[in-house]
Write an enzyme that holds these catalytic residues in place. Structure first.
Site, PDB file in Angstrom:
ATOM      1  N   PHE A 178       2.303   7.894  -1.122  1.00 27.12           N
ATOM      2  CA  PHE A 178       1.777   6.587  -0.729  1.00 27.12           C
ATOM      3  C   PHE A 178       0.263   6.552  -0.778  1.00 27.12           C
ATOM      4  CE2 PHE A 178       5.718   6.779   2.028  1.00 27.12           C
ATOM      5  CZ  PHE A 178       6.493   6.367   0.974  1.00 27.12           C
ATOM      6  N   TRP A 216       0.833  -1.206   0.000  1.00 32.67           N
ATOM      7  CA  TRP A 216       0.000   0.000   0.000  1.00 32.67           C
ATOM      8  C   TRP A 216       0.872   1.263   0.000  1.00 32.67           C
ATOM      9  CZ3 TRP A 216      -0.505   3.990   3.615  1.00 32.67           C
ATOM     10  CH2 TRP A 216      -1.608   4.833   3.431  1.00 32.67           C
ATOM     11  N   HIS A 217       2.042   1.162   0.631  1.00 30.74           N
ATOM     12  CA  HIS A 217       2.919   2.324   0.721  1.00 30.74           C
ATOM     13  C   HIS A 217       3.557   2.689  -0.605  1.00 30.74           C
ATOM     14  CE1 HIS A 217       2.498   1.699   5.034  1.00 30.74           C
ATOM     15  NE2 HIS A 217       2.928   2.935   5.190  1.00 30.74           N
ATOM     16  N   GLY A 218       3.588   1.750  -1.521  1.00 30.48           N
ATOM     17  CA  GLY A 218       4.168   2.078  -2.814  1.00 30.48           C
ATOM     18  C   GLY A 218       4.249   0.840  -3.683  1.00 30.48           C
TER      19      GLY A 218
END
Lengths: 511, 434
Positions: free
Chosen positions: A511, A328-330
């Protein structure tokens, strides 16, 4: 618009505040809310007005789904369930397309040797956040815990600018009832004073502290990407600098969000609570990006079965949750690796707990536990920050490349150390390296033993969950609307303002 | 609330009002104090309110912020003629040269250190939007076309965006903040106050560098010999490939830098701006170092690419203006000027400061030649200095430079030793010519 930009601070924020209170006083609350929605959309469109279409579509769609989910609360559950699944899937589809399509095609091409081409898709700002916020809303609506039939209110819930771009990830029931309070539509000196104080503390953390640490972290990670062999001190200085950079960046951002909302009389849930004080990884995730952890726990981990299906399933669920949380962060394998690492940490933490009863309540035990936890987190940040695996591994190799002078000092242990990856060519110890340890101890003392913003502001309910605030600090470590604090707060503000014009981007933005 | 005495919440609204008043008062006072310092010292020369010799007249932070400073000068001067290029054009080309036509005045020297072609493009567009340019002269450098370096720190597209509504103004305001209300402004002000005894770092009102600084620089370094050595050493060791660079394919759709050059010329043609592109007359020793590094084929390819693009733009129908490409590089009487020996630190060269930078007298020759339409002028000491490049003469021209080089190497063996010394000092700098 960045919170730490001139256009935000000197144009957007004053105009929005004045407009909100003026409309609230003379035109009615509906107009004030509409103003806030328009202002928030303007804030969002500042980067690229095209994004408005996307967020508008997303809001309309989810408002519709939420409407039907709330209306059908007493009807057959299988239909409602299907509706929920479809709506969540559409949200994830949208997020997946914008965030992961390029990554997916790239990896398919790598794996199959194919040459599928996809134009570069620009990641719309904040999509990860407003998607999760709305998924939570849909689930809440399905459960009957949230209901919103007024589109204007729904739009405010999604777009309210303090949380729009980078969280906290709010529940409808946390924020919207606060707009039902008539008092927030008239300006209150208390809210402005408390909000501004929290905001400027955050601004200071961001532009003075985080940006200064970035100056030390960025070149080291850049060198690691080139594959150059890093020395021991260089690698550790880079890793620690980034550890502090991210801490003050996110902490500062969270403070600014909380402070901004408070200027409008709105309290946010706590999102960041001195995470480096954590004495284990479970504790860390209760302190770092708290609203995201909460989301992942409630809507992913529990949905997977949580810990109700036995130990093995529990660990599998934990790993899955953290890997998806990492992604989810990248869109990149380094983020997946970071999530995997934290999943493994959590599994190890739970397994340890079920085997070893020791809690380490003595201060030495706590210090040890804190140090080990922070080191694990730091290793995770190396993957989080590095652009490629190669860069991350180069960093870790540098960190294990001990000072040359230590070679031969470990006796029979040395072959063992070398077999696990330690080297002894990390450069010579110079006097500035001793200073580095003083620097490290100083900042560790700050993040461990200095009260955080909630604790400084503890007398004035800075956040929703007051229970998470430690209160046993000395009385002088409590902000109050006095002459002295006004001068100190102004000092913090001016230090932040002087750092405004060299704008750097927030790390969490992408993000 | 968990055992702590809770203060009566917002009831005492007056306390908060007093707090806010003190808070705002202190912030405003502190900001005013900072502004008083930075506005008076004016470390980037943005307003020129106070300028006192020995107090703030010399501004050591000017050149490193040239991208910021010159954009704001342009807004003030509203030039109709513009000089562009790197520090070479900055010190060498004169905005007050008599050859500039009246219609193209005032002329401003908008050259910035290590200018890249993309940056030049944006400054031209920006200046044109301010005042409507009539004529530009570009001192063009090979290194401006390095694939790896598109722009230097301090360059901002937003600042130079001529048609952006919000961002343009915001960028201007942000620059004012940077220049007057930032840590950078405070520390630059203090160091400006402290370094007045050094030398005249300042821009002339027309944007060019005060030549006294170069003069001072040469004496500081210990004469031209040392300055040449230093410049050559920088050339050979610099990371940004001043002499040997990553020069991509000769195709402007794939070579982004050539693409910017094409766009720049098209823009000039479309807007009716006369554009004179002058390949910089670096000293022969600089060329020799390019040769020794094995970058000569790329250097020649670059010139051919420029010729091709100029020719293409000239033929394209849209717009009408003069587009000329001139080559002043090579081995001629000017560029081959002998370097004084090491033990003559006081000897002064006629045409050059160092291997990279030519003097304004050289620049005057260039402008006279170009603005005179290339007429042989008996008053000029070197009528062969500078040739207008065309697709017809480029081959012969490049060939001539190569043979001139052979003669130069034979006749200037003493000077050539300088290049050899530098190359021998840095054996790790790889691909020596075979």
């Amino acid at each position: 618009m960045l919170f730490n930009s001139i256009e935000f601070l000197f144009f957007f924020l004053p105009v929005t505040l004045v407009g909100f209170f003026a409309l609230g006083a003379w035109a009615g609350h509906r107009f004030a809310i509409a103003w806030l929605v328009v202002a928030s959309l303007f804030f969002y469109a500042w980067w690229n007005p095209v994004y408005l279409v996307l967020i508008g579509f997303s809001m309309l769609m989810n408002y519709g789904f939420g409407f039907f989910l709330s209306r059908s609360l007493h009807q057959r559950t299988d239909k409602r369930r299907a509706l929920l699944i479809v709506s969540v899937a559409l949200n994830l589809g949208l997020l997946g397309y914008f965030k992961y399509a390029n990554f997916f095609v790239h990896n398919v091409n790598l794996a199959l040797g194919s040459a599928f081409h996809l134009e570069h898709i620009v990641l719309p700002l904040g999509i990860s956040f407003f998607t999760f916020t709305q998924i939570a809303y849909l689930v809440d609506a399905y459960r009957g815990e949230a209901r919103e039939y007024n589109f204007l209110h729904y739009a405010l819930f999604v777009t309210f600018f303090p949380h729009l771009i980078a969280g906290p990830i709010l529940h409808h029931k946390e924020m919207m009832p606060q707009f039902g309070n008539r008092q927030i539509f008239s300006p209150r000196a208390a809210n402005l004073a408390i909000g501004a104080t929290i905001f400027f503390i955050g601004l200071f953390k961001k532009v003075v502290l985080a940006d200064a640490f970035a100056l030390h972290a960025t070149p080291v990670f850049a060198r690691a990407e080139t594959g150059a062999a890093l020395g021991f001190f260089e690698a550790w200085e880079g890793a620690w600098s980034y550890t502090f950079q991210l801490y003050f960046d996110f902490s500062g951002y969270s403070d600014m969000a909380v402070g901004l909302a408070r200027m409008f009389g709105v309290r946010f849930p706590v999102n960041f609570n001195s995470p480096y004080r954590a004495t284990n990884i479970i504790d860390f995730w209760r302190r770092w990006h708290i609203t995201l952890s909460r989301f992942l726990r409630d809507y992913l981990y529990f949905a997977l079965g949580g810990n109700r299906k036995g130990k093995v399933r529990r660990y599998v669920n934990l790993m899955l949750t953290m890997i998806l949380g990492g992604a989810w962060h990248g869109a990149g394998w380094t983020f997946v690796a970071w999530g995997f690492l934290h999943g493994a940490y959590l599994v190890a933490n739970h397994a340890w707990r079920s085997v070893v009863p020791w809690r380490g309540d003595h201060w030495t035990g706590r210090l040890l536990a804190r140090s080990v936890t922070l080191l694990c987190v730091l290793v995770g940040w190396v993957f989080f920050r590095a652009e490629t695996f190669h860069g991350a591994l180069t960093m870790l190799r540098g960190m294990m490349n001990l000072p040359t002078a230590l070679g031969g000092r470990f006796g029979r242990l040395q072959p063992l150390l070398e077999s696990v990856g330690f080297q002894f060519s990390g450069g010579y110890v110079a006097s500035q390296h001793y200073l580095l340890s003083v620097w490290l101890v100083f900042w560790l003392a700050i993040v461990w033993y200095w009260p955080n913003t909630q604790e400084w502001m503890r007398r004035y309910r800075p956040i929703l969950e007051v229970a998470s605030i430690r209160r046993d600090w000395p009385a002088w470590m409590a902000w109050a609307p006095t002459w002295g604090w006004a001068i100190i707060t102004a000092g913090i503000a001016i230090l932040g303002l002087l750092g405004l014009s060299a704008v750097t981007e927030f790390l969490y933005f992408q993000f | 609330m968990q055992g702590e005495r809770r203060l009566p919440a917002p009831r005492g609204n007056r306390r908060y009002r007093v707090f806010l008043a003190i808070f705002a008062g202190v912030v405003v006072t502190a900001a005013t104090a900072v502004l008083a310092l930075t506005v008076v010292v004016d470390p980037f020369g943005m307003i020129g309110l106070v300028e006192i010799e020995g107090f703030n007249a010399s501004k050591p932070h000017l050149f490193s912020n040239a991208r910021l400073v010159k954009a704001h000068y342009i807004r003030r001067v509203k030039p109709k003629g513009l000089i562009l290029g790197s520090s070479r054009a900055d010190v060498g080309l004169d905005a007050d040269h008599a050859g500039w036509p009246l219609a193209a005045r005032p002329v401003f020297n908008a050259a910035i250190p290590s200018a890249r072609i993309q940056e030049i493009y944006y400054y031209v567009r920006y200046a044109h939007a301010q005042s409507g340019l009539k004529r530009i002269v570009i001192g063009l450098d090979f290194f401006a076309f390095d694939e790896r370096i598109k722009a230097e720190p301090g360059f901002e597209v937003a600042r130079l965006d001529p048609d952006g509504f919000g961002p343009w103004r915001i960028a201007t305001i942000r620059d004012q903040f940077t220049a007057f209300l930032s840590y950078g402004a405070v520390s630059a002000s203090i160091s400006t106050l402290r370094s007045q005894d050094q030398y005249a770092v300042r821009y002339l009102p027309n944007g060019g560098q005060d030549p006294r600084r170069r003069e001072w620089n040469i004496s500081q370094k210990g004469g031209h010999h040392a300055a040449f050595l230093a410049a050559l050493r920088e050339t050979v060791t610099s990371r940004d490939g001043v002499a040997m660079l990553a020069y991509g394919p000769s195709d402007e759709t794939r070579n982004v830098e050539l693409g910017w050059f094409l766009e720049l010329l098209r823009f000039c043609k479309h807007e009716g701006i006369d554009a004179y592109v002058l390949i910089s007359p670096v000293h022969a020793l600089w060329l020799e170092s390019i040769w020794e590094l094995g970058a000569w084929p790329d250097y020649e390819r670059w010139k051919r690419d420029l010729v091709r693009i100029v020719d293409r733009v000239t033929r394209e129908a849209a717009g009408a203006s003069v587009i000329e490409l001139w080559d002043f590089s090579g081995f001629n009487t000017i560029t081959s000027e002998s370097v004084p020996p090491r033990d003559a630190p006081d000897a002064r060269m006629q045409w050059y400061w160092d291997a990279s930078h030519y003097k304004a007298v050289t620049g005057d020759l260039m402008l006279t030649r170009v603005f005179g339409g290339g007429r042989p002028d008996s008053a000029l000491p070197a009528s062969a200095f500078g040739i207008r490049l065309t697709p017809e003469n480029i081959d012969a021209h490049l060939h001539a430079i190569r043979s001139d080089r052979i003669q130069y190497v034979a006749s200037h063996s003493g000077d050539i030793l300088l290049v050899q010394t530098v190359l021998d000092d840095v054996p790790e700098r790889v691909p020596r010519r075979q």
